[in-house]
Motif scaffolding. Sequence first.
Motif, PDB file in Angstrom:
ATOM      1  N   MET A   1      10.226   9.881   3.110  1.00  0.00           N
ATOM      2  CA  MET A   1       9.632   9.317   4.337  1.00  0.00           C
ATOM      3  C   MET A   1       8.670  10.328   4.940  1.00  0.00           C
ATOM      4  SD  MET A   1      11.553   7.865   7.732  1.00  0.00           S
ATOM      5  CE  MET A   1      12.259   6.505   6.808  1.00  0.00           C
ATOM      6  N   LYS A   2       7.546   9.828   5.456  1.00  0.00           N
ATOM      7  CA  LYS A   2       6.545  10.703   6.045  1.00  0.00           C
ATOM      8  C   LYS A   2       6.999  11.216   7.407  1.00  0.00           C
ATOM      9  CE  LYS A   2       2.432   8.737   3.955  1.00  0.00           C
ATOM     10  NZ  LYS A   2       3.106   8.096   2.857  1.00  0.00           N
ATOM     11  N   PRO A   3       6.499  12.403   7.795  1.00  0.00           N
ATOM     12  CA  PRO A   3       6.751  12.846   9.163  1.00  0.00           C
ATOM     13  C   PRO A   3       6.129  11.856  10.141  1.00  0.00           C
ATOM     14  CG  PRO A   3       5.031  14.178   8.134  1.00  0.00           C
ATOM     15  CD  PRO A   3       5.631  13.333   7.055  1.00  0.00           C
ATOM     16  N   ARG A   4       6.778  11.631  11.240  1.00  0.00           N
ATOM     17  CA  ARG A   4       6.380  10.583  12.172  1.00  0.00           C
ATOM     18  C   ARG A   4       5.361  11.093  13.192  1.00  0.00           C
ATOM     19  NH1 ARG A   4       7.370   5.521  10.370  1.00  0.00           N
ATOM     20  NH2 ARG A   4       9.510   5.270   9.686  1.00  0.00           N
TER      21      ARG A   4
ATOM     22  N   PRO B   1       2.188 -13.174   6.962  1.00  0.00           N
ATOM     23  CA  PRO B   1       2.962 -13.853   8.002  1.00  0.00           C
ATOM     24  C   PRO B   1       4.341 -14.245   7.485  1.00  0.00           C
ATOM     25  CG  PRO B   1       0.700 -14.664   7.982  1.00  0.00           C
ATOM     26  CD  PRO B   1       0.851 -13.772   6.776  1.00  0.00           C
ATOM     27  N   GLY B   2       5.344 -13.997   8.295  1.00  0.00           N
ATOM     28  CA  GLY B   2       6.725 -14.196   7.874  1.00  0.00           C
ATOM     29  C   GLY B   2       7.390 -12.915   7.401  1.00  0.00           C
ATOM     30  N   ARG B   3       6.550 -11.893   7.086  1.00  0.00           N
ATOM     31  CA  ARG B   3       7.066 -10.584   6.664  1.00  0.00           C
ATOM     32  C   ARG B   3       6.332  -9.449   7.381  1.00  0.00           C
ATOM     33  NH1 ARG B   3       9.752  -9.285   2.233  1.00  0.00           N
ATOM     34  NH2 ARG B   3       8.329  -7.534   1.858  1.00  0.00           N
ATOM     35  N   VAL B   4       5.714  -9.752   8.498  1.00  0.00           N
ATOM     36  CA  VAL B   4       4.834  -8.786   9.144  1.00  0.00           C
ATOM     37  C   VAL B   4       5.565  -7.498   9.503  1.00  0.00           C
ATOM     38  CG1 VAL B   4       3.442  -8.332  11.194  1.00  0.00           C
ATOM     39  CG2 VAL B   4       3.218 -10.522   9.995  1.00  0.00           C
ATOM     40  N   MET B   5       6.744  -7.600  10.115  1.00  0.00           N
ATOM     41  CA  MET B   5       7.422  -6.394  10.593  1.00  0.00           C
ATOM     42  C   MET B   5       7.895  -5.514   9.445  1.00  0.00           C
ATOM     43  SD  MET B   5       6.816  -6.967  13.643  1.00  0.00           S
ATOM     44  CE  MET B   5       7.460  -5.411  14.243  1.00  0.00           C
ATOM     45  N   ILE B   6       8.159  -6.107   8.298  1.00  0.00           N
ATOM     46  CA  ILE B   6       8.515  -5.332   7.107  1.00  0.00           C
ATOM     47  C   ILE B   6       7.274  -4.673   6.524  1.00  0.00           C
ATOM     48  CG2 ILE B   6       9.392  -5.485   4.735  1.00  0.00           C
ATOM     49  CD1 ILE B   6      11.116  -7.875   5.709  1.00  0.00           C
ATOM     50  N   GLU B   7       6.226  -5.469   6.358  1.00  0.00           N
ATOM     51  CA  GLU B   7       5.054  -4.978   5.634  1.00  0.00           C
ATOM     52  C   GLU B   7       4.202  -4.018   6.454  1.00  0.00           C
ATOM     53  OE1 GLU B   7       2.894  -7.990   3.565  1.00  0.00           O
ATOM     54  OE2 GLU B   7       4.644  -8.610   2.395  1.00  0.00           O
ATOM     55  N   LEU B   8       4.313  -4.050   7.784  1.00  0.00           N
ATOM     56  CA  LEU B   8       3.659  -3.021   8.584  1.00  0.00           C
ATOM     57  C   LEU B   8       4.150  -1.628   8.190  1.00  0.00           C
ATOM     58  CD1 LEU B   8       3.578  -4.456  12.230  1.00  0.00           C
ATOM     59  CD2 LEU B   8       1.602  -3.834  10.838  1.00  0.00           C
ATOM     60  N   VAL B   9       5.399  -1.559   7.807  1.00  0.00           N
ATOM     61  CA  VAL B   9       6.019  -0.273   7.452  1.00  0.00           C
ATOM     62  C   VAL B   9       5.838   0.046   5.972  1.00  0.00           C
ATOM     63  CG1 VAL B   9       8.215   0.992   7.368  1.00  0.00           C
ATOM     64  CG2 VAL B   9       7.697  -0.495   9.318  1.00  0.00           C
ATOM     65  N   THR B  10       5.909  -0.962   5.103  1.00  0.00           N
ATOM     66  CA  THR B  10       6.004  -0.705   3.665  1.00  0.00           C
ATOM     67  C   THR B  10       4.692  -0.839   2.892  1.00  0.00           C
ATOM     68  OG1 THR B  10       6.603  -3.021   3.223  1.00  0.00           O
ATOM     69  CG2 THR B  10       8.406  -1.478   3.650  1.00  0.00           C
TER      70      THR B  10
ATOM     71  N   ALA C   1      -7.021   8.385  12.972  1.00  0.00           N
ATOM     72  CA  ALA C   1      -6.383   7.075  12.790  1.00  0.00           C
ATOM     73  C   ALA C   1      -5.202   7.188  11.846  1.00  0.00           C
ATOM     74  CB  ALA C   1      -7.400   6.070  12.267  1.00  0.00           C
ATOM     75  N   ARG C   2      -5.350   7.957  10.778  1.00  0.00           N
ATOM     76  CA  ARG C   2      -4.229   8.164   9.856  1.00  0.00           C
ATOM     77  C   ARG C   2      -3.027   8.745  10.599  1.00  0.00           C
ATOM     78  NH1 ARG C   2      -5.366  13.097   6.448  1.00  0.00           N
ATOM     79  NH2 ARG C   2      -4.978  13.952   8.528  1.00  0.00           N
ATOM     80  N   ASP C   3      -3.269   9.720  11.449  1.00  0.00           N
ATOM     81  CA  ASP C   3      -2.161  10.336  12.181  1.00  0.00           C
ATOM     82  C   ASP C   3      -1.421   9.310  13.036  1.00  0.00           C
ATOM     83  OD1 ASP C   3      -2.922  12.716  11.057  1.00  0.00           O
ATOM     84  OD2 ASP C   3      -3.939  13.479  12.841  1.00  0.00           O
ATOM     85  N   LEU C   4      -2.150   8.356  13.587  1.00  0.00           N
ATOM     86  CA  LEU C   4      -1.501   7.320  14.387  1.00  0.00           C
ATOM     87  C   LEU C   4      -0.655   6.409  13.514  1.00  0.00           C
ATOM     88  CD1 LEU C   4      -1.039   5.774  17.020  1.00  0.00           C
ATOM     89  CD2 LEU C   4      -3.110   4.462  16.499  1.00  0.00           C
ATOM     90  N   TYR C   5      -1.192   5.951  12.403  1.00  0.00           N
ATOM     91  CA  TYR C   5      -0.447   5.008  11.559  1.00  0.00           C
ATOM     92  C   TYR C   5       0.748   5.666  10.885  1.00  0.00           C
ATOM     93  CZ  TYR C   5      -3.873   1.427  12.449  1.00  0.00           C
ATOM     94  OH  TYR C   5      -4.658   0.492  13.085  1.00  0.00           O
ATOM     95  N   GLU C   6       0.710   6.973  10.734  1.00  0.00           N
ATOM     96  CA  GLU C   6       1.876   7.689  10.201  1.00  0.00           C
ATOM     97  C   GLU C   6       3.085   7.568  11.114  1.00  0.00           C
ATOM     98  OE1 GLU C   6       0.683  11.708   9.478  1.00  0.00           O
ATOM     99  OE2 GLU C   6       0.332  11.354   7.341  1.00  0.00           O
ATOM    100  N   VAL C   7       2.851   7.210  12.362  1.00  0.00           N
ATOM    101  CA  VAL C   7       3.960   7.049  13.305  1.00  0.00           C
ATOM    102  C   VAL C   7       4.950   6.008  12.803  1.00  0.00           C
ATOM    103  CG1 VAL C   7       4.533   6.190  15.616  1.00  0.00           C
ATOM    104  CG2 VAL C   7       2.677   7.839  15.321  1.00  0.00           C
ATOM    105  N   PHE C   8       4.443   4.947  12.141  1.00  0.00           N
ATOM    106  CA  PHE C   8       5.352   3.880  11.711  1.00  0.00           C
ATOM    107  C   PHE C   8       5.239   3.500  10.248  1.00  0.00           C
ATOM    108  CE2 PHE C   8       1.528   1.736  13.297  1.00  0.00           C
ATOM    109  CZ  PHE C   8       1.237   0.868  12.262  1.00  0.00           C
ATOM    110  N   CYS C   9       4.182   3.898   9.566  1.00  0.00           N
ATOM    111  CA  CYS C   9       3.975   3.437   8.194  1.00  0.00           C
ATOM    112  C   CYS C   9       4.531   4.434   7.187  1.00  0.00           C
ATOM    113  CB  CYS C   9       2.478   3.210   7.941  1.00  0.00           C
ATOM    114  SG  CYS C   9       2.125   2.545   6.301  1.00  0.00           S
ATOM    115  N   ASP C  10       5.447   3.976   6.338  1.00  0.00           N
ATOM    116  CA  ASP C  10       6.044   4.834   5.312  1.00  0.00           C
ATOM    117  C   ASP C  10       5.254   4.830   4.010  1.00  0.00           C
ATOM    118  OD1 ASP C  10       8.140   5.618   6.912  1.00  0.00           O
ATOM    119  OD2 ASP C  10       9.481   4.024   6.224  1.00  0.00           O
ATOM    120  N   ALA C  11       4.255   3.958   3.890  1.00  0.00           N
ATOM    121  CA  ALA C  11       3.502   3.831   2.646  1.00  0.00           C
ATOM    122  C   ALA C  11       2.321   4.803   2.648  1.00  0.00           C
ATOM    123  CB  ALA C  11       3.028   2.395   2.467  1.00  0.00           C
TER     124      ALA C  11
END
Length: 421
Positions: free
Chosen positions: A1-4, A169-178, A194-204
């Motif tokens: 997992m990436k640092p948040r 749609p239907g998997r948004v909360m999962i796919e935002l992270v993965t 922008a990358r630093d911001l998305y690292e807050v929640f994105c594990d991919a």
Amino acid sequence: MKPRGHHVNTKTVAVIGLGYIGLPTAAILASNGVRVIGVDVSDRHVDAVNRGEVPFVEPDLATHVAGGVSQGMLSAQKDTPHANTYIVAVPTPFKDGYAADLSYIDAATDAIIPQLRGGELIILESTSPPGATQHLADRVLAARPDLSLDGSGERPVVHFAHCPERVLPGRVMIELVTNDRIIGGLTVEAAERARDLYEVFCDAELHLTDATTAEMAKLTENSFRDVNIAFANELSVIADKLGIDVFELIELSNKHPRVNILQPGPGVGGHCIAVDPWFIVSAVPDEARLIRTAREVNDHKPEVVLAKVKERADRFKEPVIAALGLAFKPDIDDLRESPALGITKQLAERHPDAHILAVEPNIDELPGVLVGQAHVSLESTEDAIKRADIVVLLVDHREFKHLDRSLLAEKAVIDTRGVWR
């Protein structure tokens, strides 16, 4: 997992547009410790969020919104505040001639401009034609000559980036992270922030590029899918002419190890696949020949369905037609660019002597385009089928997949999804 997001300035993020992408993005940021202010023109959306509720159906979203609001990390309002980062997630429909309508982006930008002090990051998430991020930046800098892209003349810098959403749609909360994200900046520093911001929640993986390439990447992904769907839809028309079950044909063809044909349907809908390819066609009309043809094939498919219904409806004096499904895909309430909704509307207009029984398990009232027509009503699945002479399956919702098939006995059935084969 990436640092948040350990080195990103996320004191306050303003998310402009609390729709199917903006609200999940706001909620996932708030769930990860970022103070988020959501902005929307809709009183309904703003009020719902401030109550900790959601204004539309999306699995798991309600939990994140309720948690963010209760913890004081998420709120909503109609006015654009000052923030360290702005995420613009507003609609980008197309105008006549299929050119992109950037008026929503322009309106969001104009509301941000007075709030800027220098040092802010503005991220465009709306799916956009090539050059839209530069257009946004040009609009800001034209109105605020005291700011700059690069600090020239010792003017404070504002950073601009594009990070297209790529969730289902239907998997948004999962796919935002993965899901991997593509982040394009007008400058390298903008992309990195922008990358630093998305690292807050994105594990991919977060892939950095320039803004125009990021814009084109999203359009390319959806055009690829559109072309492949068009192949399946055209194949279904050919199969009908030849008296072949297209679903069996595709199933058998896909036994080949290097063949993977998609499933046909009544058309293509949603805010992405039905719209995005036109942005490419509009940008380079002479070169985008295959992409244009695929759009035309998919846009024509509802007419094929309507012709099948007419053939059967002509046998009745006052036919009762059950249209099963109004959303653009299964098990959600999203009606944007929905071919099922368009077909149901056309059924009502072309068959004034018919009774149109619309069935959509995920909504509680008729959509506006169907309101006011006395011979159209929203019904439950079983009631509609029992009363119908003709049953048209338009969306493969779970309720329809698990239907008691005995209800279909002696009905004229048009199954555009191959569910009841």
